[in-house]
Design a protein around this motif. Structure first.
Motif, PDB file in Angstrom:
ATOM      1  N   THR A   1      10.800  32.981  28.328  1.00 24.13           N
ATOM      2  CA  THR A   1      11.363  31.674  28.670  1.00 24.13           C
ATOM      3  C   THR A   1      12.809  31.618  28.206  1.00 24.13           C
ATOM      4  OG1 THR A   1       9.197  30.698  28.368  1.00 24.13           O
ATOM      5  CG2 THR A   1      11.043  29.186  28.460  1.00 24.13           C
ATOM      6  N   GLY A   2      13.673  31.127  29.085  1.00 19.56           N
ATOM      7  CA  GLY A   2      15.085  31.000  28.753  1.00 19.56           C
ATOM      8  C   GLY A   2      15.382  29.654  28.113  1.00 19.56           C
ATOM      9  N   GLU A   3      16.646  29.269  28.152  1.00 25.73           N
ATOM     10  CA  GLU A   3      17.085  28.032  27.509  1.00 25.73           C
ATOM     11  C   GLU A   3      16.578  26.786  28.204  1.00 25.73           C
ATOM     12  OE1 GLU A   3      21.266  28.017  26.745  1.00 25.73           O
ATOM     13  OE2 GLU A   3      21.210  30.028  25.887  1.00 25.73           O
ATOM     14  N   CYS A   4      16.439  26.829  29.521  1.00 25.22           N
ATOM     15  CA  CYS A   4      15.926  25.663  30.235  1.00 25.22           C
ATOM     16  C   CYS A   4      14.521  25.969  30.762  1.00 25.22           C
ATOM     17  CB  CYS A   4      16.858  25.246  31.374  1.00 25.22           C
ATOM     18  SG  CYS A   4      17.036  26.454  32.673  1.00 25.22           S
ATOM     19  N   ALA A   5      13.791  24.938  31.088  1.00 23.61           N
ATOM     20  CA  ALA A   5      12.388  25.083  31.488  1.00 23.61           C
ATOM     21  C   ALA A   5      12.220  25.945  32.744  1.00 23.61           C
ATOM     22  CB  ALA A   5      11.770  23.712  31.712  1.00 23.61           C
ATOM     23  N   ASP A   6      13.210  25.932  33.638  1.00 23.00           N
ATOM     24  CA  ASP A   6      13.110  26.689  34.885  1.00 23.00           C
ATOM     25  C   ASP A   6      13.577  28.138  34.749  1.00 23.00           C
ATOM     26  OD1 ASP A   6      12.166  24.428  36.089  1.00 23.00           O
ATOM     27  OD2 ASP A   6      14.093  23.849  36.947  1.00 23.00           O
ATOM     28  N   ASP A   7      14.004  28.524  33.554  1.00 21.14           N
ATOM     29  CA  ASP A   7      14.537  29.862  33.336  1.00 21.14           C
ATOM     30  C   ASP A   7      13.458  30.751  32.729  1.00 21.14           C
ATOM     31  OD1 ASP A   7      16.213  32.007  33.107  1.00 21.14           O
ATOM     32  OD2 ASP A   7      17.282  31.247  31.354  1.00 21.14           O
ATOM     33  N   GLU A   8      12.654  31.356  33.596  1.00 24.80           N
ATOM     34  CA  GLU A   8      11.563  32.218  33.166  1.00 24.80           C
ATOM     35  C   GLU A   8      11.706  33.580  33.823  1.00 24.80           C
ATOM     36  OE1 GLU A   8       8.559  29.654  34.658  1.00 24.80           O
ATOM     37  OE2 GLU A   8       8.229  28.690  32.735  1.00 24.80           O
ATOM     38  N   THR A   9      11.357  34.608  33.076  1.00 28.43           N
ATOM     39  CA  THR A   9      11.428  35.976  33.567  1.00 28.43           C
ATOM     40  C   THR A   9      10.124  36.676  33.241  1.00 28.43           C
ATOM     41  OG1 THR A   9      13.809  36.017  33.145  1.00 28.43           O
ATOM     42  CG2 THR A   9      12.731  38.134  33.459  1.00 28.43           C
ATOM     43  N   TRP A  10       9.593  37.426  34.203  1.00 31.39           N
ATOM     44  CA  TRP A  10       8.370  38.203  34.015  1.00 31.39           C
ATOM     45  C   TRP A  10       8.726  39.679  34.087  1.00 31.39           C
ATOM     46  CZ3 TRP A  10       8.608  33.531  36.301  1.00 31.39           C
ATOM     47  CH2 TRP A  10       7.646  32.578  35.961  1.00 31.39           C
ATOM     48  N   VAL A  11       8.172  40.477  33.150  1.00 30.28           N
ATOM     49  CA  VAL A  11       8.435  41.916  33.115  1.00 30.28           C
ATOM     50  C   VAL A  11       7.120  42.643  32.845  1.00 30.28           C
ATOM     51  CG1 VAL A  11       9.752  43.774  32.021  1.00 30.28           C
ATOM     52  CG2 VAL A  11      10.756  41.491  32.201  1.00 30.28           C
ATOM     53  N   VAL A  12       6.888  43.733  33.579  1.00 29.24           N
ATOM     54  CA  VAL A  12       5.687  44.550  33.384  1.00 29.24           C
ATOM     55  C   VAL A  12       5.648  45.026  31.933  1.00 29.24           C
ATOM     56  CG1 VAL A  12       4.557  46.721  34.020  1.00 29.24           C
ATOM     57  CG2 VAL A  12       5.571  45.276  35.786  1.00 29.24           C
ATOM     58  N   ASP A  13       4.485  44.846  31.299  1.00 20.45           N
ATOM     59  CA  ASP A  13       4.319  45.153  29.880  1.00 20.45           C
ATOM     60  C   ASP A  13       3.553  46.454  29.643  1.00 20.45           C
ATOM     61  OD1 ASP A  13       4.713  44.515  27.198  1.00 20.45           O
ATOM     62  OD2 ASP A  13       2.794  43.496  27.044  1.00 20.45           O
ATOM     63  N   GLU A  14       3.168  47.154  30.707  1.00 20.38           N
ATOM     64  CA  GLU A  14       2.467  48.440  30.617  1.00 20.38           C
ATOM     65  C   GLU A  14       3.213  49.457  31.469  1.00 20.38           C
ATOM     66  OE1 GLU A  14      -2.056  48.139  30.685  1.00 20.38           O
ATOM     67  OE2 GLU A  14      -1.443  46.357  31.812  1.00 20.38           O
ATOM     68  N   PRO A  15       4.423  49.839  31.056  1.00 25.99           N
ATOM     69  CA  PRO A  15       5.243  50.674  31.942  1.00 25.99           C
ATOM     70  C   PRO A  15       4.625  52.021  32.290  1.00 25.99           C
ATOM     71  CG  PRO A  15       6.245  50.499  29.772  1.00 25.99           C
ATOM     72  CD  PRO A  15       5.102  49.535  29.801  1.00 25.99           C
ATOM     73  N   GLU A  16       4.005  52.700  31.344  1.00 25.47           N
ATOM     74  CA  GLU A  16       3.462  54.022  31.650  1.00 25.47           C
ATOM     75  C   GLU A  16       2.361  53.945  32.705  1.00 25.47           C
ATOM     76  OE1 GLU A  16       1.668  58.008  29.531  1.00 25.47           O
ATOM     77  OE2 GLU A  16       2.583  56.462  28.295  1.00 25.47           O
ATOM     78  N   ALA A  17       1.432  53.027  32.539  1.00 26.64           N
ATOM     79  CA  ALA A  17       0.345  52.879  33.517  1.00 26.64           C
ATOM     80  C   ALA A  17       0.885  52.402  34.865  1.00 26.64           C
ATOM     81  CB  ALA A  17      -0.700  51.898  32.988  1.00 26.64           C
ATOM     82  N   PHE A  18       1.824  51.456  34.847  1.00 25.99           N
ATOM     83  CA  PHE A  18       2.387  50.898  36.072  1.00 25.99           C
ATOM     84  C   PHE A  18       3.111  51.975  36.886  1.00 25.99           C
ATOM     85  CE2 PHE A  18       6.028  48.899  38.246  1.00 25.99           C
ATOM     86  CZ  PHE A  18       5.347  48.083  39.127  1.00 25.99           C
ATOM     87  N   TYR A  19       4.033  52.693  36.233  1.00 23.71           N
ATOM     88  CA  TYR A  19       4.801  53.707  36.964  1.00 23.71           C
ATOM     89  C   TYR A  19       3.938  54.903  37.357  1.00 23.71           C
ATOM     90  CZ  TYR A  19       8.917  50.960  35.903  1.00 23.71           C
ATOM     91  OH  TYR A  19       9.832  49.936  35.811  1.00 23.71           O
ATOM     92  N   THR A  20       2.948  55.237  36.558  1.00 22.73           N
ATOM     93  CA  THR A  20       2.019  56.309  36.927  1.00 22.73           C
ATOM     94  C   THR A  20       1.299  55.938  38.223  1.00 22.73           C
ATOM     95  OG1 THR A  20       1.731  57.037  34.645  1.00 22.73           O
ATOM     96  CG2 THR A  20      -0.010  57.625  36.204  1.00 22.73           C
ATOM     97  N   ALA A  21       0.842  54.694  38.313  1.00 25.20           N
ATOM     98  CA  ALA A  21       0.160  54.235  39.533  1.00 25.20           C
ATOM     99  C   ALA A  21       1.106  54.279  40.736  1.00 25.20           C
ATOM    100  CB  ALA A  21      -0.381  52.821  39.336  1.00 25.20           C
ATOM    101  N   LEU A  22       2.361  53.868  40.541  1.00 26.06           N
ATOM    102  CA  LEU A  22       3.321  53.911  41.647  1.00 26.06           C
ATOM    103  C   LEU A  22       3.590  55.339  42.088  1.00 26.06           C
ATOM    104  CD1 LEU A  22       6.025  51.228  40.823  1.00 26.06           C
ATOM    105  CD2 LEU A  22       4.321  51.192  42.629  1.00 26.06           C
ATOM    106  N   LEU A  23       3.739  56.244  41.125  1.00 28.86           N
ATOM    107  CA  LEU A  23       4.008  57.632  41.481  1.00 28.86           C
ATOM    108  C   LEU A  23       2.822  58.267  42.198  1.00 28.86           C
ATOM    109  CD1 LEU A  23       5.944  58.778  38.304  1.00 28.86           C
ATOM    110  CD2 LEU A  23       6.864  58.514  40.636  1.00 28.86           C
ATOM    111  N   GLN A  24       1.611  57.880  41.832  1.00 26.11           N
ATOM    112  CA  GLN A  24       0.437  58.388  42.524  1.00 26.11           C
ATOM    113  C   GLN A  24       0.387  57.878  43.955  1.00 26.11           C
ATOM    114  OE1 GLN A  24      -2.756  57.252  39.907  1.00 26.11           O
ATOM    115  NE2 GLN A  24      -2.521  59.070  38.637  1.00 26.11           N
ATOM    116  N   GLN A  25       0.792  56.617  44.164  1.00 24.20           N
ATOM    117  CA  GLN A  25       0.845  56.062  45.517  1.00 24.20           C
ATOM    118  C   GLN A  25       1.913  56.747  46.346  1.00 24.20           C
ATOM    119  OE1 GLN A  25       1.470  51.846  45.237  1.00 24.20           O
ATOM    120  NE2 GLN A  25      -0.565  51.456  44.389  1.00 24.20           N
ATOM    121  N   ALA A  26       3.021  57.163  45.690  1.00 23.85           N
ATOM    122  CA  ALA A  26       4.140  57.765  46.400  1.00 23.85           C
ATOM    123  C   ALA A  26       3.837  59.192  46.863  1.00 23.85           C
ATOM    124  CB  ALA A  26       5.385  57.755  45.515  1.00 23.85           C
ATOM    125  N   ASN A  27       2.865  59.822  46.255  1.00 24.00           N
ATOM    126  CA  ASN A  27       2.536  61.213  46.631  1.00 24.00           C
ATOM    127  C   ASN A  27       1.721  61.278  47.894  1.00 24.00           C
ATOM    128  OD1 ASN A  27       3.933  62.456  44.577  1.00 24.00           O
ATOM    129  ND2 ASN A  27       2.220  62.297  43.163  1.00 24.00           N
TER     130      ASN A  27
END
Length: 131
Positions: A105-131
């Motif tokens: 959450t940022g300084e104002c209520a509308d300022d929110e950011t979401w980021v993947v919190d499991e990078p190894e599993a996430f990118y592994t899944a993407l790389l498997q899809q890309a093959n």
């Protein structure tokens, strides 16, 4: 997305992470070389760093569709009336895999950011899809 395209997006994203600057004369060649890499990465990639689409889930329920950038940022279109506080967040890819997402959450209520919190599993899944 093909593995090659994914790598080009990653290269461009890494090269564009921050400005490279120093006034130390002995570092001038390294600064110029890093700036050259940023230019090359920009030319190699498209301006679109969206690598996949999915669904953003709050407490296991779909809230909205979302794009995911190569750096793991999730770009949702949260309904205005939806209360985002105190939720457990995930992103679900079209294949059904789910990955934990952290909301910041940022300084104002509308300022929110979401980021993947499991990078190894996430990118592994993407790389498997890309093959």
């Amino acid at each position: 997305m093909q593995k090659h395209e994914l790598m080009l997006c990653a290269l461009a994203s890494m090269a564009g992470v921050g400005d490279i600057y120093t006034d130390a004369h002995e570092c001038a060649p390294s600064v110029l070389a890093a700036q050259n890499l940023a230019v090359l990465a920009g030319l190699l990639s498209s301006s679109d760093t969206i690598i996949t689409q999915g669904s953003l889930l709050a407490d296991g329920e779909v809230v909205c569709e979302a794009d995911v950038r190569v750096n793991g940022k999730v770009l949702p279109t949260i309904p205005e009336s939806f209360d985002t506080s105190g939720r457990n967040w995930e992103v679900a890819l079209p294949g059904g895999q789910k990955f934990s997402v952290e909301m910041f959450t940022g300084e104002c209520a509308d300022d929110e950011t979401w980021v993947v919190d499991e990078p190894e599993a996430f990118y592994t899944a993407l790389l498997q899809q890309a093959n």
